[in-house]
Design a protein around this motif. Structure first.
Motif, mmCIF file in Angstrom:
data_model
loop_
_atom_site.group_PDB
_atom_site.id
_atom_site.type_symbol
_atom_site.label_atom_id
_atom_site.label_comp_id
_atom_site.label_asym_id
_atom_site.label_seq_id
_atom_site.Cartn_x
_atom_site.Cartn_y
_atom_site.Cartn_z
ATOM 1 N N ALA A 83 0.816 -1.221 0.000
ATOM 2 C CA ALA A 83 0.000 0.000 0.000
ATOM 3 C C ALA A 83 0.848 1.269 0.000
ATOM 4 O O ALA A 83 1.674 1.483 0.885
ATOM 5 N N ASN A 84 0.616 2.140 -1.004
ATOM 6 C CA ASN A 84 1.441 3.339 -1.178
ATOM 7 C C ASN A 84 0.643 4.453 -1.851
ATOM 8 O O ASN A 84 1.166 5.190 -2.673
ATOM 9 N N SER A 85 -0.639 4.586 -1.498
ATOM 10 C CA SER A 85 -1.449 5.637 -2.139
ATOM 11 C C SER A 85 -2.546 6.138 -1.215
ATOM 12 O O SER A 85 -3.735 5.981 -1.492
ATOM 13 N N PRO A 86 -2.179 6.780 -0.112
ATOM 14 C CA PRO A 86 -3.199 7.255 0.823
ATOM 15 C C PRO A 86 -3.831 8.588 0.431
ATOM 16 O O PRO A 86 -4.893 8.933 0.955
ATOM 17 N N LEU A 87 -3.193 9.352 -0.476
ATOM 18 C CA LEU A 87 -3.653 10.719 -0.759
ATOM 19 C C LEU A 87 -4.321 10.822 -2.123
ATOM 20 O O LEU A 87 -3.959 10.126 -3.064
ATOM 21 N N TRP A 88 -5.288 11.742 -2.206
ATOM 22 C CA TRP A 88 -5.976 12.060 -3.459
ATOM 23 C C TRP A 88 -6.486 13.496 -3.329
ATOM 24 O O TRP A 88 -7.118 13.835 -2.333
ATOM 25 N N ASP A 89 -6.162 14.322 -4.296
ATOM 26 C CA ASP A 89 -6.553 15.736 -4.253
ATOM 27 C C ASP A 89 -6.078 16.422 -2.977
ATOM 28 O O ASP A 89 -6.774 17.266 -2.401
ATOM 29 N N GLY A 90 -4.885 16.036 -2.520
ATOM 30 C CA GLY A 90 -4.283 16.690 -1.371
ATOM 31 C C GLY A 90 -4.842 16.280 -0.028
ATOM 32 O O GLY A 90 -4.443 16.833 0.992
ATOM 33 N N ARG A 91 -5.742 15.311 -0.009
ATOM 34 C CA ARG A 91 -6.365 14.888 1.251
ATOM 35 C C ARG A 91 -6.110 13.410 1.500
ATOM 36 O O ARG A 91 -6.013 12.619 0.560
ATOM 37 N N ASP A 92 -6.052 13.064 2.769
ATOM 38 C CA ASP A 92 -5.934 11.658 3.141
ATOM 39 C C ASP A 92 -7.285 10.984 2.888
ATOM 40 O O ASP A 92 -8.311 11.386 3.439
ATOM 41 N N THR A 93 -7.275 9.959 2.059
ATOM 42 C CA THR A 93 -8.528 9.275 1.688
ATOM 43 C C THR A 93 -9.044 8.368 2.791
ATOM 44 O O THR A 93 -10.186 7.917 2.736
ATOM 45 N N GLY A 94 -8.194 8.072 3.786
ATOM 46 C CA GLY A 94 -8.549 7.059 4.769
ATOM 47 C C GLY A 94 -8.200 5.664 4.303
ATOM 48 O O GLY A 94 -8.318 4.706 5.077
ATOM 49 N N PHE A 95 -7.764 5.532 3.048
ATOM 50 C CA PHE A 95 -7.358 4.241 2.490
ATOM 51 C C PHE A 95 -5.836 4.200 2.385
ATOM 52 O O PHE A 95 -5.200 5.197 2.046
ATOM 53 N N ALA A 96 -5.263 3.031 2.640
ATOM 54 C CA ALA A 96 -3.828 2.868 2.439
ATOM 55 C C ALA A 96 -3.502 2.763 0.955
ATOM 56 O O ALA A 96 -2.446 3.198 0.516
ATOM 57 N N SER A 97 -4.414 2.178 0.176
ATOM 58 C CA SER A 97 -4.227 2.053 -1.275
ATOM 59 C C SER A 97 -5.467 2.577 -1.992
ATOM 60 O O SER A 97 -6.356 1.806 -2.371
ATOM 61 N N TRP A 98 -5.519 3.891 -2.201
ATOM 62 C CA TRP A 98 -6.623 4.469 -2.967
ATOM 63 C C TRP A 98 -6.538 4.060 -4.433
ATOM 64 O O TRP A 98 -7.545 3.981 -5.124
ATOM 65 N N ARG A 99 -5.327 3.776 -4.905
ATOM 66 C CA ARG A 99 -5.165 3.292 -6.273
ATOM 67 C C ARG A 99 -6.041 2.070 -6.523
ATOM 68 O O ARG A 99 -6.666 1.953 -7.583
ATOM 69 N N THR A 100 -6.104 1.171 -5.562
ATOM 70 C CA THR A 100 -6.899 -0.042 -5.739
ATOM 71 C C THR A 100 -8.368 0.292 -5.956
ATOM 72 O O THR A 100 -9.047 -0.322 -6.780
ATOM 73 N N ILE A 101 -8.868 1.276 -5.241
ATOM 74 C CA ILE A 101 -10.273 1.659 -5.360
ATOM 75 C C ILE A 101 -10.538 2.299 -6.719
ATOM 76 O O ILE A 101 -11.525 1.989 -7.396
ATOM 77 N N VAL A 102 -9.655 3.190 -7.156
ATOM 78 C CA VAL A 102 -9.817 3.830 -8.459
ATOM 79 C C VAL A 102 -9.754 2.789 -9.571
ATOM 80 O O VAL A 102 -10.600 2.762 -10.479
ATOM 81 N N PHE A 103 -8.763 1.919 -9.511
ATOM 82 C CA PHE A 103 -8.576 0.948 -10.585
ATOM 83 C C PHE A 103 -9.679 -0.104 -10.611
ATOM 84 O O PHE A 103 -9.986 -0.673 -11.661
ATOM 85 N N GLY A 104 -10.301 -0.341 -9.472
ATOM 86 C CA GLY A 104 -11.349 -1.351 -9.389
ATOM 87 C C GLY A 104 -12.643 -0.969 -10.090
ATOM 88 O O GLY A 104 -13.582 -1.768 -10.113
ATOM 89 N N ARG A 105 -12.709 0.228 -10.683
ATOM 90 C CA ARG A 105 -13.935 0.654 -11.354
ATOM 91 C C ARG A 105 -14.017 0.181 -12.804
ATOM 92 O O ARG A 105 -15.042 0.384 -13.457
ATOM 93 N N TRP A 106 -12.953 -0.418 -13.323
ATOM 94 C CA TRP A 106 -13.022 -0.976 -14.665
ATOM 95 C C TRP A 106 -13.909 -2.218 -14.671
ATOM 96 O O TRP A 106 -14.044 -2.899 -13.656
ATOM 97 N N PRO A 107 -14.531 -2.542 -15.828
ATOM 98 C CA PRO A 107 -15.542 -3.608 -15.836
ATOM 99 C C PRO A 107 -15.007 -4.989 -15.467
ATOM 100 O O PRO A 107 -15.727 -5.786 -14.852
#
Length: 366
Positions: free
Chosen positions: A158-182
């Motif tokens: 896990a290496n992606s806690p930030l998005w738009d300058g804020r802490d997302t509360g997730f250790a890997s926000w990348r996983t959440i973003v990437f998980g939106r593909w079909p």
């Protein structure tokens, strides 16, 4: 010896504003002109603020480390020539109101047409580990055994806690973003190679995906190489972090091959439980509990102990036990890269965070 190769994706940042900058084409070309980079080792990514590197085929972890350090240095130096910094964070910590332009590739342009904002938000960077497998039938059998360890691997990376300058509360926000593909998320369980191919054919025929490159499962068979590709990992802050994960994944594949040949039954996990375990790992990293391969909630430390017990014979056979053990100890002492990002932000704000993810700080192991 089972061969390995690693691909890493990075984002280019402005050193003053910390925003992504679209200099990938220039940086790629400049890095490729250097004497230490071969053709094809540095590639464009979907957005022009991103760049990707790929190591040659390696047989030991020292080779992996050497190639990653060489490529990171070459691309980082080229980035500085064009007034930007190479960042090894799995999300860009800040984004501009206008997304970076798409790389002028017909496939990427078609994806932008079909997925719109989802493509605009792909300022995320992964690490992909390719492991050689004897054949594709064995590759499917290994996927069925490896899938239950994907949440643990994700939590460690896990290496992606930030998005738009804020802490997302997730250790890997990348996983959440990437998980939106079909077609994404944990790898399904397949009966045979024929079943694997038939289910991909059905996805293509239904138009759910445009090509096999859009199979964004967190582990899959490569269509270009005789390898199994693990894709659930965030890109790592340091090359040593990447080496740790590479060694563990190779040992998992080696163990799975041995178990398959011995006729041992694979551990089963229902799709909904595995999906939930991945979400939990993306949310918490190694902070607290994980879901183990049997679907039980346990402390992260206990799950890592189970992992090491599972792969120790394979690590010993490859001569990797000492190095992997030392790097795992470091991870447990310092926390995940997401933990390190949060500490840097809390202690020194965005300047300190940028120093960390671009290797500008003291003691960087880039």
């Amino acid at each position: 010896m089972i061969t390995v190769g690693v691909e890493e994706e990075y984002v280019l940042l402005d050193p003053v504003t910390h925003l992504p900058v679209s200099r990938a084409e220039e940086v790629r070309a400049a890095a490729g002109l250097g004497p230490f980079v071969d053709a094809g080792e540095v590639q464009n990514e979907m957005l022009q603020a991103q760049i990707e590197v790929a190591t040659p085929v390696c047989t030991d972890l020292d080779e992996v480390a050497g190639h990653l350090l060489r490529l990171r240095h070459a691309v980082g130096s080229a980035a500085e020539e064009y007034g930007c910094l190479l960042a090894t964070s799995a999300t860009a910590p800040l984004r501009d109101a206008v997304p970076p332009p798409i790389t002028q590739n017909l496939r990427y342009l078609k994806m932008r047409e079909e997925a719109g904002q989802l493509v605009d938000e792909q300022l995320i960077n992964g690490m992909h580990v390719h492991i050689g497998v004897p054949d594709r039938e064995m590759g499917v059998a290994v996927l069925n055994r490896l899938r239950v360890w994907l949440p643990t691997l994700l939590a460690m990376s896990a290496n992606s806690p930030l998005w738009d300058g804020r802490d997302t509360g997730f250790a890997s926000w990348r996983t959440i973003v990437f998980g939106r593909w079909p077609v994404s998320g944990p790898t399904p369980c397949f009966r045979t190679l024929a079943d694997y191919e038939a289910r991909i054919a059905a996805l293509l025929e239904a138009g759910v995906i445009a090509d096999r490159g859009q199979l964004y499962w967190q582990a899959r068979l490569s269509d270009r190489y005789p390898t199994l590709e693990v894709r659930c990992l965030d890109v790592q802050l340091d090359a040593t972090d990447a080496v740790l994960l590479t060694g563990i994944i190779r040992a998992l594949v080696s163990t799975a091959i041995a178990e398959e040949k011995a006729g041992a039954a694979p551990v089963e996990c229902t799709p909904e439980l595995l999906h939930g375990a991945m979400w939990h790992a993306a949310r918490h990293g190694l902070d607290g509990a994980l879901v183990d391969p049997q679907g039980r909630r346990r402390s992260a430390g206990d799950v890592l102990w189970l992992l090491m017990k599972h792969i120790t014979p394979a690590l010993e056979e490859a001569g990797d036990q000492r190095e992997v053990g030392a790097l795992l100890h470091r991870l447990l002492q310092e926390g995940t890269p997401a933990d390190r990002q949060r500490r840097a932000l809390a202690e020194g704000g965005m300047e300190a965070l940028t120093d960390l993810i671009t290797g500008q700080g003291a003691g960087s192991g880039r």
